[in-house]
Design an enzyme around this catalytic site. Structure first.
Site, PDB file in Angstrom:
ATOM      1  N   ARG A 176      57.791  -7.750  36.011  1.00  0.00           N
ATOM      2  CA  ARG A 176      56.772  -6.711  35.457  1.00  0.00           C
ATOM      3  C   ARG A 176      55.360  -6.708  36.396  1.00  0.00           C
ATOM      4  O   ARG A 176      54.452  -6.014  35.887  1.00  0.00           O
ATOM      5  CB  ARG A 176      56.158  -6.903  34.019  1.00  0.00           C
ATOM      6  CG  ARG A 176      57.499  -6.777  33.155  1.00  0.00           C
ATOM      7  CD  ARG A 176      57.095  -6.645  31.796  1.00  0.00           C
ATOM      8  NE  ARG A 176      58.384  -6.633  30.797  1.00  0.00           N
ATOM      9  CZ  ARG A 176      58.729  -7.750  30.270  1.00  0.00           C
ATOM     10  NH1 ARG A 176      58.267  -8.848  30.512  1.00  0.00           N
ATOM     11  NH2 ARG A 176      59.883  -7.367  29.497  1.00  0.00           N
ATOM     12  N   LYS A 196      51.017   4.841  45.549  1.00  0.00           N
ATOM     13  CA  LYS A 196      52.210   5.468  45.252  1.00  0.00           C
ATOM     14  C   LYS A 196      53.240   4.532  45.857  1.00  0.00           C
ATOM     15  O   LYS A 196      53.161   4.231  46.993  1.00  0.00           O
ATOM     16  CB  LYS A 196      52.000   7.117  45.738  1.00  0.00           C
ATOM     17  CG  LYS A 196      51.719   7.858  44.983  1.00  0.00           C
ATOM     18  CD  LYS A 196      52.059   9.228  45.468  1.00  0.00           C
ATOM     19  CE  LYS A 196      51.312  10.129  44.745  1.00  0.00           C
ATOM     20  NZ  LYS A 196      51.559  11.605  45.069  1.00  0.00           N
ATOM     21  N   GLU A 229      49.716  13.955  59.374  1.00  0.00           N
ATOM     22  CA  GLU A 229      48.792  13.667  58.033  1.00  0.00           C
ATOM     23  C   GLU A 229      47.455  13.629  58.263  1.00  0.00           C
ATOM     24  O   GLU A 229      46.495  13.854  57.511  1.00  0.00           O
ATOM     25  CB  GLU A 229      49.267  12.227  57.458  1.00  0.00           C
ATOM     26  CG  GLU A 229      50.817  12.412  57.011  1.00  0.00           C
ATOM     27  CD  GLU A 229      50.961  13.057  55.552  1.00  0.00           C
ATOM     28  OE1 GLU A 229      50.042  13.779  55.031  1.00  0.00           O
ATOM     29  OE2 GLU A 229      52.178  13.148  55.072  1.00  0.00           O
ATOM     30  N   LYS A 283      41.118   9.714  51.713  1.00  0.00           N
ATOM     31  CA  LYS A 283      42.057   9.493  50.633  1.00  0.00           C
ATOM     32  C   LYS A 283      41.741   8.737  49.471  1.00  0.00           C
ATOM     33  O   LYS A 283      42.116   8.807  48.497  1.00  0.00           O
ATOM     34  CB  LYS A 283      43.441   8.750  51.327  1.00  0.00           C
ATOM     35  CG  LYS A 283      44.533   8.370  50.164  1.00  0.00           C
ATOM     36  CD  LYS A 283      45.888   8.643  50.609  1.00  0.00           C
ATOM     37  CE  LYS A 283      46.908   8.443  49.640  1.00  0.00           C
ATOM     38  NZ  LYS A 283      48.201   8.508  49.732  1.00  0.00           N
ATOM     39  N   GLU A 289      47.458  11.746  39.804  1.00  0.00           N
ATOM     40  CA  GLU A 289      47.750  13.076  40.002  1.00  0.00           C
ATOM     41  C   GLU A 289      47.695  13.893  39.159  1.00  0.00           C
ATOM     42  O   GLU A 289      48.838  14.583  38.733  1.00  0.00           O
ATOM     43  CB  GLU A 289      49.143  13.006  41.049  1.00  0.00           C
ATOM     44  CG  GLU A 289      49.071  14.146  41.844  1.00  0.00           C
ATOM     45  CD  GLU A 289      50.214  14.280  42.886  1.00  0.00           C
ATOM     46  OE1 GLU A 289      50.268  13.360  43.930  1.00  0.00           O
ATOM     47  OE2 GLU A 289      50.954  15.158  43.014  1.00  0.00           O
ATOM     48  N   ARG A 308      44.527  15.137  43.184  1.00  0.00           N
ATOM     49  CA  ARG A 308      45.207  14.124  44.076  1.00  0.00           C
ATOM     50  C   ARG A 308      46.230  15.134  44.627  1.00  0.00           C
ATOM     51  O   ARG A 308      46.724  14.882  45.871  1.00  0.00           O
ATOM     52  CB  ARG A 308      45.915  13.010  43.515  1.00  0.00           C
ATOM     53  CG  ARG A 308      46.593  12.247  44.367  1.00  0.00           C
ATOM     54  CD  ARG A 308      46.864  10.825  44.025  1.00  0.00           C
ATOM     55  NE  ARG A 308      47.491  10.139  44.781  1.00  0.00           N
ATOM     56  CZ  ARG A 308      47.813   8.699  44.898  1.00  0.00           C
ATOM     57  NH1 ARG A 308      47.273   8.022  44.105  1.00  0.00           N
ATOM     58  NH2 ARG A 308      48.632   8.231  45.871  1.00  0.00           N
ATOM     59  N   ASN A 362      48.908  17.131  49.028  1.00  0.00           N
ATOM     60  CA  ASN A 362      50.320  17.376  49.248  1.00  0.00           C
ATOM     61  C   ASN A 362      50.284  18.845  50.102  1.00  0.00           C
ATOM     62  O   ASN A 362      51.304  19.462  50.271  1.00  0.00           O
ATOM     63  CB  ASN A 362      50.939  17.749  47.905  1.00  0.00           C
ATOM     64  CG  ASN A 362      51.155  16.444  47.093  1.00  0.00           C
ATOM     65  OD1 ASN A 362      51.226  15.349  47.781  1.00  0.00           O
ATOM     66  ND2 ASN A 362      51.182  16.387  45.872  1.00  0.00           N
ATOM     67  N   HIS A 417      53.224  19.769  51.994  1.00  0.00           N
ATOM     68  CA  HIS A 417      54.331  18.979  51.709  1.00  0.00           C
ATOM     69  C   HIS A 417      55.576  19.729  50.802  1.00  0.00           C
ATOM     70  O   HIS A 417      56.534  19.154  50.739  1.00  0.00           O
ATOM     71  CB  HIS A 417      54.121  17.831  50.971  1.00  0.00           C
ATOM     72  CG  HIS A 417      53.264  16.969  51.888  1.00  0.00           C
ATOM     73  ND1 HIS A 417      52.143  16.958  52.656  1.00  0.00           N
ATOM     74  CD2 HIS A 417      53.268  15.511  51.984  1.00  0.00           C
ATOM     75  CE1 HIS A 417      51.653  16.209  53.158  1.00  0.00           C
ATOM     76  NE2 HIS A 417      52.516  14.908  53.004  1.00  0.00           N
ATOM     77  N   HIS A 477      59.103  18.735  52.579  1.00  0.00           N
ATOM     78  CA  HIS A 477      59.829  17.948  51.912  1.00  0.00           C
ATOM     79  C   HIS A 477      61.232  18.518  51.817  1.00  0.00           C
ATOM     80  O   HIS A 477      62.207  18.115  52.051  1.00  0.00           O
ATOM     81  CB  HIS A 477      59.533  17.565  50.612  1.00  0.00           C
ATOM     82  CG  HIS A 477      58.573  16.604  50.282  1.00  0.00           C
ATOM     83  ND1 HIS A 477      57.663  16.357  49.281  1.00  0.00           N
ATOM     84  CD2 HIS A 477      58.299  15.433  51.378  1.00  0.00           C
ATOM     85  CE1 HIS A 477      57.074  15.300  49.531  1.00  0.00           C
ATOM     86  NE2 HIS A 477      57.419  14.635  50.628  1.00  0.00           N
ATOM     87  N   HIS A 483      58.963  12.947  58.506  1.00  0.00           N
ATOM     88  CA  HIS A 483      58.135  13.691  57.509  1.00  0.00           C
ATOM     89  C   HIS A 483      56.893  14.383  58.114  1.00  0.00           C
ATOM     90  O   HIS A 483      56.614  15.443  57.710  1.00  0.00           O
ATOM     91  CB  HIS A 483      57.549  12.228  56.734  1.00  0.00           C
ATOM     92  CG  HIS A 483      56.583  12.599  55.548  1.00  0.00           C
ATOM     93  ND1 HIS A 483      57.008  13.570  54.540  1.00  0.00           N
ATOM     94  CD2 HIS A 483      55.243  12.603  55.590  1.00  0.00           C
ATOM     95  CE1 HIS A 483      56.018  13.619  53.898  1.00  0.00           C
ATOM     96  NE2 HIS A 483      54.869  13.262  54.373  1.00  0.00           N
TER      97      HIS A 483
HETATM   98  N1  GLY Z   1      50.994  11.091  49.933  1.00  0.00           N
HETATM   99  C1  GLY Z   1      50.091  11.690  48.691  1.00  0.00           C
HETATM  100  C2  GLY Z   1      49.392  10.968  47.936  1.00  0.00           C
HETATM  101  O1  GLY Z   1      49.581   9.791  48.136  1.00  0.00           O
HETATM  102  O2  GLY Z   1      49.127  11.045  46.657  1.00  0.00           O
END
Ligand code: GLY
Length: 362
Positions: free
Chosen positions: A122, A144, A186, A229, A239, A243, A247, A250, A254, A267
């Protein structure tokens, strides 16, 4: 040179250290943040060959007992099977709740290992040691974690913050040139979404930026991306809104990755194509000037990234957009810019306009 950034998340706060030749400080830094006990270093076969030894040595010198797990390199490793294999490796290595994991590698390793750390017993602590540019400026920061499903990328995951991020810029020297350039997509994104002077600085230093050995410039560039960031994640960790500006480019990016077959378009290349799409849509929908749109296209082109996508037809791309996890009720959402340095989220584009913009990119 060490560039320190704090990700300010209350009791889950942590530091990001960026510098050239700093990997041998890992053990000491882990001790400073209170980690103890056994550690499993998880890497892939490409990165492990160069950096597993120094990573373990640094940890052992600082008093930790280390084990090593080496995964196959590549996006297909980020899957459920590998998660279960890694749980077994954690057990074999005797990891308990007083132990921790080090993710040594690029985005695939960081995302997968973060998810294992989030779920094994956990949740046990983990440390990110990103070795690709993409991982240094994006995926290792902000918590993430996750894996891909056959139906789409990153469809299973958890928000789970590391205890520390250590980015050794010297590891960029062994990164494939294609991966390095893709990581720059990025970097450019941060200028578009948040920081016009940073974007201008990147435009003015393209030649130097293309040299992965220019660690003085890269310390500033990677450090600034991490600061941006960290600022975004500190305001919106999970998010709920802001946040999602990360994207930019993206949504279509994607989808292109998926239609091409993962690994065919990597990517950052998808993000480059997606950013041009978003910039063109922004001219019509959010008042981005033609000049800024052209600057965006030119900078991706100057890096050597794709800005057209003649090989993928609209209907395949549209289907791929529907499975993106940001799509709501089949309607993809876009981050659009009103000028370089300013974007907002949640834009829809009519079916006709999406198709027209896409046809213009053939
Ligand atoms: N890669 C986008 C984020 O970390 O929210």
């Amino acid at each position: 040179m060490l560039y320190d950034v704090l990700v300010n998340l209350g009791e889950r706060s942590y530091g990001i250290d960026v510098g050239a030749g700093v990997l041998d400080r890992l053990g000491g830094l882990c001790g400073e943040v209170g980690l103890k006990g056994k550690v499993l270093v998880i890497t892939d076969e490409n990165v492990g060959e160069h950096y597993a030894h120094i990573t373990r040595k640094s940890l052992e010198t600082a008093g930790f007992t280390t084990s090593l797990a080496t995964l196959p390199a590549g996006e297909q490793t980020k899957c459920g099977d590998q998660v279960f294999k890694l749980y077994s490796r954690c057990i074999e290595a005797g990891l308990d709740r007083n132990s921790f994991i080090v993710a040594l590698g690029g985005g695939v390793v960081g995302d997968l290992v973060g998810y294992v750390a989030a779920t094994y017993l956990r949740g046990i602590p983990f440390v990110q040691v990103p070795t690709s540019l993409l991982a240094m400026v994006d995926s290792s920061v902000g918590g993430k974690t996750g894996i891909n499903l056959p139906e789409g990328k990153n469809l299973v995951g958890a928000f789970y913050q590391p205890k520390l991020v250590l980015a050794d810029l010297e590891s960029l020297g062994t990164l494939a040139n294609r991966e390095y350039r893709a990581g720059l997509a990025e970097v450019i994104k941060y200028g578009i979404i948040y920081d016009a002077p940073f974007f201008q600085m990147l435009e003015d230093n393209i030649e130097d930026l293309l040299n992965a050995g220019n660690t003085e410039l890269l310390a500033k560039v990677v450090g600034r991306c991490c600061e941006i960031k960290a600022a975004v994640v500190a305001q919106d960790e999970r998010e709920g809104g802001l946040r999602a500006i990360l994207n930019f480019g993206h949504t279509v990016g994607h989808a292109v990755e998926k239609v091409a077959g993962y690994g065919q378009v990597i990517h950052g290349e998808g993000v480059s194509i997606g950013s041009v799409f978003a910039a063109r849509a922004s001219v019509e929908l959010t008042g981005l000037s033609q000049v800024d749109c052209i600057r965006i296209e030119n900078i991706f082109q100057a890096i050597g990234l794709p800005v057209n996508a003649p090989d993928y037809n609209w209907s395949d791309l549209r289907t791929a957009l529907t499975v993106d996890k940001k799509t709501v009720d089949g309607r993809p959402k876009f981050v659009l810019a009103s000028k370089i340095g300013r974007v907002d989220i949640g834009h829809e584009i009519s079916e006709k306009r999406m198709e027209q913009i896409w046809s213009g990119m053939g």
